[in-house]
Motif scaffolding. Structure first.
Motif, PDB file in Angstrom:
ATOM      1  N   ASP A  90       6.188  18.732   2.218  1.00 18.08           N
ATOM      2  CA  ASP A  90       7.254  17.924   2.807  1.00 18.08           C
ATOM      3  C   ASP A  90       7.251  16.501   2.261  1.00 18.08           C
ATOM      4  O   ASP A  90       8.320  15.923   2.016  1.00 18.08           O
ATOM      5  CB  ASP A  90       7.092  17.870   4.334  1.00 18.08           C
ATOM      6  N   ILE A  91       6.056  15.934   2.080  1.00 17.11           N
ATOM      7  CA  ILE A  91       5.938  14.523   1.717  1.00 17.11           C
ATOM      8  C   ILE A  91       4.793  14.337   0.733  1.00 17.11           C
ATOM      9  O   ILE A  91       3.739  14.949   0.865  1.00 17.11           O
ATOM     10  CB  ILE A  91       5.673  13.639   2.965  1.00 17.11           C
ATOM     11  N   ALA A  92       5.001  13.458  -0.234  1.00 12.82           N
ATOM     12  CA  ALA A  92       3.920  12.969  -1.096  1.00 12.82           C
ATOM     13  C   ALA A  92       3.795  11.470  -0.864  1.00 12.82           C
ATOM     14  O   ALA A  92       4.776  10.729  -1.000  1.00 12.82           O
ATOM     15  CB  ALA A  92       4.217  13.249  -2.558  1.00 12.82           C
ATOM     16  N   LEU A  93       2.605  11.027  -0.502  1.00 10.73           N
ATOM     17  CA  LEU A  93       2.324   9.602  -0.329  1.00 10.73           C
ATOM     18  C   LEU A  93       1.427   9.176  -1.486  1.00 10.73           C
ATOM     19  O   LEU A  93       0.280   9.623  -1.595  1.00 10.73           O
ATOM     20  CB  LEU A  93       1.644   9.328   1.008  1.00 10.73           C
ATOM     21  N   VAL A  94       1.960   8.323  -2.353  1.00  9.11           N
ATOM     22  CA  VAL A  94       1.232   7.861  -3.530  1.00  9.11           C
ATOM     23  C   VAL A  94       0.732   6.448  -3.252  1.00  9.11           C
ATOM     24  O   VAL A  94       1.513   5.505  -3.213  1.00  9.11           O
ATOM     25  CB  VAL A  94       2.130   7.866  -4.780  1.00  9.11           C
TER      26      VAL A  94
END
Length: 337
Positions: A90-94
């Protein structure tokens, strides 16, 4: 898939108080071990009725901490995000990896980023994972902290392929040795390199085997030699990857001294200068050779092309190739600094 490049960015994309199931790591190569982490995280997200998120870092921590001694990456950040999206995250946090971030203790990292920032309900980590300064936040520490702070922690078992534990370092070893066909089962796809099609010396065309020359990015190149490969372009007009024979080397027959990557695409004549190309390495055919004359080189290129065609016609397209970066998955909402 939503992509955020810091916590403030993420909060602009998701409602306040949103909870998450989290996995965290460098995910270099997004190999089959990483896929297991992501699958487990998605399962926990569905069980809790929350979103799945992978927390990763840019640049790779070793690039900051080890400088020139850091290994070349298996995947660029855009490619990593492309593969995340293909796996249904759902989400990628870089997170920008800085010396300040590296100095955080494990509890401070978990509380400030994973709990306060993400509302983490569950955490999935790899079998050898540790976070925080001096890697003191190992599985036992995280499980103890989770019991006190209200989140679950699960550790994935190592993934075995052909009797060997899958790891980014092992995959790099295979690729550096040119054993790309052995790296592919560990990665779950062929290793690939991307770059822009640039003008070369035009020697291939003069020999009757025109090539595309690739100005490559920082991704790890296989050992010098000749390879059966598949080529994709962005924007793409072809529905399937194109068969090609590629050379990595210095062109010793012509007295070259700088490493280059070029590919002769079979049965292809379109002008693709300036296009983005992805070359996926299927099998190494031979090492680089200095031929006594141009005629000998031409005969060998013809033999290499025939060998590549045979390999790719029977097995080259069996490994999945996620869509190139102009795919809809890369156009989902994102924000940057």
């Amino acid at each position: 898939m939503l992509t955020a490049y810091d916590l403030f960015c993420l909060k602009s994309l998701v409602p306040q108080g949103t909870a998450h199931a989290v996995t965290i790591g460098n995910f270099d190569g997004v190999h089959t071990g990483h896929r297991r982490l992501i699958e487990m995280t998605r399962t926990r997200a569905m069980e809790h009725g929350v979103r799945s998120v992978a927390v990763t870092f840019d640049p790779h921590p070793q690039q900051l901490l080890d400088g020139d001694h850091a290994p070349e990456p298996l995947t660029t950040l855009p490619r990593k995000l492309e593969l995340f999206a293909a796996l249904g995250l759902d989400i990628a946090l870089v997170l920008p990896f800085t010396r300040g971030l590296a100095a955080l203790g494990p509890e401070e990292f978990v509380r400030s980023i994973l709990l306060d920032g993400l509302g983490m309900k569950s955490l999935v980590v790899g079998y050898d994972f540790a976070l925080g300064k001096d890697r003191t936040g190992d599985f036992a520490f995280l499980r103890s902290l989770g019991e006190k702070s209200g989140f679950s922690v699960e550790r994935a078992d190592p993934v075995q392929v052909n009797g060997q534990t899958v790891s980014s370092s092992r995959i790099r070893e295979f690729i550096r040795e040119g054993r790309v066909d052995e790296a592919a089962p560990m990665m779950g796809r062929p290793h690939s390199v991307e770059g822009t099609v640039i003008h070369g010396f035009g020697r291939g065309k003069g020999l009757g085997f025109p090539t595309i020359n690739i100005s490559r990015n920082s991704t790890l190149l296989p050992a010098p030699g000749v390879y059966a490969t598949l080529v994709e372009f962005a924007p793409a007009e072809e529905s399937t990857p194109l068969m090609a024979v590629a050379n990595i080397g210095v062109n010793p027959t012509f007295g070259g001294d700088s490493l280059s990557l070029e590919a002769h695409i079979l049965d292809f004549s379109r002008d693709v200068y300036g296009c983005s190309a992805r070359i996926s390495f299927i099998r190494r055919l031979r090492g680089e050779v200095r031929f006594p004359d141009v005629d000998a080189l031409t005969r060998q290129i013809a033999a290499d092309s025939a060998a590549a065609r045979s390999i790719l016609s029977t097995a080259g397209s069996s490994a999945p190739l996620p869509a190139h970066r102009d795919s809809p998955a890369s156009k989902e909402p994102s924000c940057a600094l």
